[in-house]
Design an enzyme around this catalytic site. Structure first.
Site, mmCIF file in Angstrom:
data_model
loop_
_atom_site.group_PDB
_atom_site.id
_atom_site.type_symbol
_atom_site.label_atom_id
_atom_site.label_comp_id
_atom_site.label_asym_id
_atom_site.label_seq_id
_atom_site.Cartn_x
_atom_site.Cartn_y
_atom_site.Cartn_z
ATOM 1 N N CYS A 35 14.747 -10.576 133.103
ATOM 2 C CA CYS A 35 14.896 -9.455 134.029
ATOM 3 C C CYS A 35 14.529 -8.134 133.385
ATOM 4 C CB CYS A 35 16.324 -9.402 134.583
ATOM 5 S SG CYS A 35 17.602 -9.379 133.313
ATOM 6 N N GLY A 87 17.832 -12.631 147.334
ATOM 7 C CA GLY A 87 19.116 -13.335 147.258
ATOM 8 C C GLY A 87 20.284 -12.385 147.211
ATOM 9 N N GLY A 88 20.159 -11.329 146.408
ATOM 10 C CA GLY A 88 21.241 -10.357 146.328
ATOM 11 C C GLY A 88 21.480 -9.649 147.644
ATOM 12 N N GLY A 99 20.052 -12.399 140.081
ATOM 13 C CA GLY A 99 18.959 -13.147 140.673
ATOM 14 C C GLY A 99 17.976 -12.235 141.371
ATOM 15 N N SER A 100 17.350 -12.756 142.419
ATOM 16 C CA SER A 100 16.302 -12.021 143.109
ATOM 17 C C SER A 100 16.877 -10.960 144.036
ATOM 18 C CB SER A 100 15.449 -12.988 143.934
ATOM 19 O OG SER A 100 16.210 -13.506 145.026
ATOM 20 N N GLU A 113 22.843 -7.863 140.200
ATOM 21 C CA GLU A 113 21.799 -7.408 139.278
ATOM 22 C C GLU A 113 20.557 -8.204 139.632
ATOM 23 O OE1 GLU A 113 19.095 -8.055 136.777
ATOM 24 O OE2 GLU A 113 20.632 -9.014 135.555
#
Length: 441
Positions: free
Chosen positions: A249, A194-195, A190-191, A214
């Site tokens: 991505c 968020g990570g 994700g973003s 990732e």
């Protein structure tokens, strides 16, 4: 969350005893069950994402394929090689290194790949292949897709209660899942925001755990003089930029072309191809559509139709001089948009060295540019997890050799989330010293 993670912890003890063959059978059964439910699952994914049925049919095939590939990988014993150092222990005993499952894994489904990186995507498949139970957090934008997958697949796994559980909710549920003491590792796609939030929560635990995040990338493309006359590249690059509405991505976010008239003509063709792509009626979420429109409003020298459909996205290119590349121009922008910059080829290396870590880096060139490409490669290898020559970065093969990750902020560590090596994230090594062979697992 206590119920789900406690059940996973109980299941972990049994799953750790399963042979590679049994884990293979489980993953193959999950693939069969997903294929049997393909109709309603794809229908739900189309409705919740706006992605095309053709794209999602292909993604379902990739999802079942990676389940079977990882099953075959562990059945062959390739995930758990035994390393023996005979007589190396003090006193002359043997040391035997074995690999064991890390324990319950929390997986966070991605929005842009609702199947291949969804609740039964690569992270879940890797964890189950390793012998770890999974508590998967559905993406809030795709609850029905996640529900149908869980409903179809859970009975086919034939594991103890807690082998595979899907939970729903927002940020509070995500953080509670990472903080649950039973969880031993996290898989996330994700973003960057968020990570990072999950990484911070995992690091703040009394017992910190790894977060395999990732988080996307700029994925730069460097065009060399010998590629400028190849008529296929502007259209091919534009298709990579706008495919799936630019919500990949590995989408090329920056294309660098040589200074001069030939480079400018190439940039004109590429920008024109991107701008000529019809507007997309919707993106994955309203927030993504709003972010795309906001970038259009801020970006310098944007080329393309300024009219953006409500909730959708009109493709556009941003043309700048290479010397102006800084700030937001060097950041990932989700959606059908690309930055095109002109630069002296001799400065490609310096420009590449200024870039953040990326999932991919691409070179378009011919033999006449070999010396210049050779000079650039060290910088690209330093910045990217995968380097592509005369191709586009979109499209990730699920194979042994694949590396889908990269230096920060593309990923949180040196790992791959795609391919058979992805299983390694959810195993740990134990050295057994002087243990009789009859007791060695």
């Amino acid at each position: 969350m206590t119920v789900e993670t406690s059940a996973a912890a109980t299941a972990a003890r049994e799953l750790a005893t399963w042979s590679g063959q049994r884990r293979r059978d489980t993953l193959h059964a999950a693939a069969d069950a997903l294929e049997a439910a393909a109709g309603p699952v794809v229908d739900a994914a189309v409705a919740e994402t706006g992605l095309t049925r053709q794209r999602l049919d292909g993604e379902l095939a990739r999802t079942t394929g990676q389940l079977r590939l990882l099953g075959d990988f562990v059945a062959a014993g390739r995930d758990r090689p035994v390393v023996r150092s005979a007589g190396a222990a003090p006193g002359g005993g043997d040391i035997v290194a074995v690999r064991v499952p890390i324990g319950p894994v929390a997986v966070f489904a991605a929005s842009n790949f609702p199947l291949a990186f969804g609740v039964l995507g690569g992270d879940t498949a890797s964890a189950l292949a390793a012998g770890c139970p999974v508590v998967a957090k559905a993406h809030p934008a795709q609850p029905e897709t996640a529900r149908l997958i869980a409903e179809a697949v859970t009975p086919a796994l034939r594991g103890p209660v807690g082998t595979f559980t899907v939970v729903h909710g927002g940020a509070d549920v995500s953080l509670a899942l990472v903080r649950a003491p039973e969880i031993r590792a996290v898989g996330f796609t994700g973003s960057a925001a968020g990570g990072r939030a999950l990484m911070d929560a995992a690091a703040a635990r009394p017992d910190p755990i790894p977060v395999y995040a990732e988080m996307g990338a700029l994925n730069p493309v460097f065009v060399f003089p010998s590629a400028l006359a190849d008529e296929r590249w502007p259209a091919t690059l534009a298709a990579a930029v706008t495919g799936s509405a630019g919500q990949l991505c590995t989408k090329p976010g920056l294309v660098v072309v040589p200074a001069g008239d030939a480079g400018a003509a190439f940039a004109d063709r590429l920008a024109g191809e991107v701008a000529a792509t019809p507007a997309f009626e919707r993106l994955l979420t309203p927030a993504m559509a709003a972010a795309h429109a906001a970038w259009r409003d801020r970006a310098p020298a944007a080329e393309g139709d300024p009219a953006t459909p409500d909730g959708g996205a009109a493709p556009f290119a941003v043309r700048v001089d290479g010397a102006a590349l800084s700030g937001e121009l060097l950041e990932e922008h989700f959606g059908p948009t690309v930055v095109i910059a002109q630069s002296d080829v001799a400065g490609y290396g310096d420009l590449a060295a200024r870039l953040d870590g990326s999932l991919t880096a691409t070179v378009l060139a011919g033999e006449g540019d070999d010396d210049a490409v050779r000079a650039l490669l060290p910088a690209l290898v330093d910045r990217a997890g995968r380097v592509i020559y005369n191709g586009v970065p979109t499209g990730v093969a699920v194979v042994d050799a694949m590396q889908h990750g990269g230096p920060w902020p593309a990923a949180s560590g040196a790992f791959t989330s795609v391919g058979t090596a992805a299983v390694e994230r959810f195993l740990r090594t134990v050295a057994l010293q002087n243990l009789p062979e009859r007791l060695t697992p």
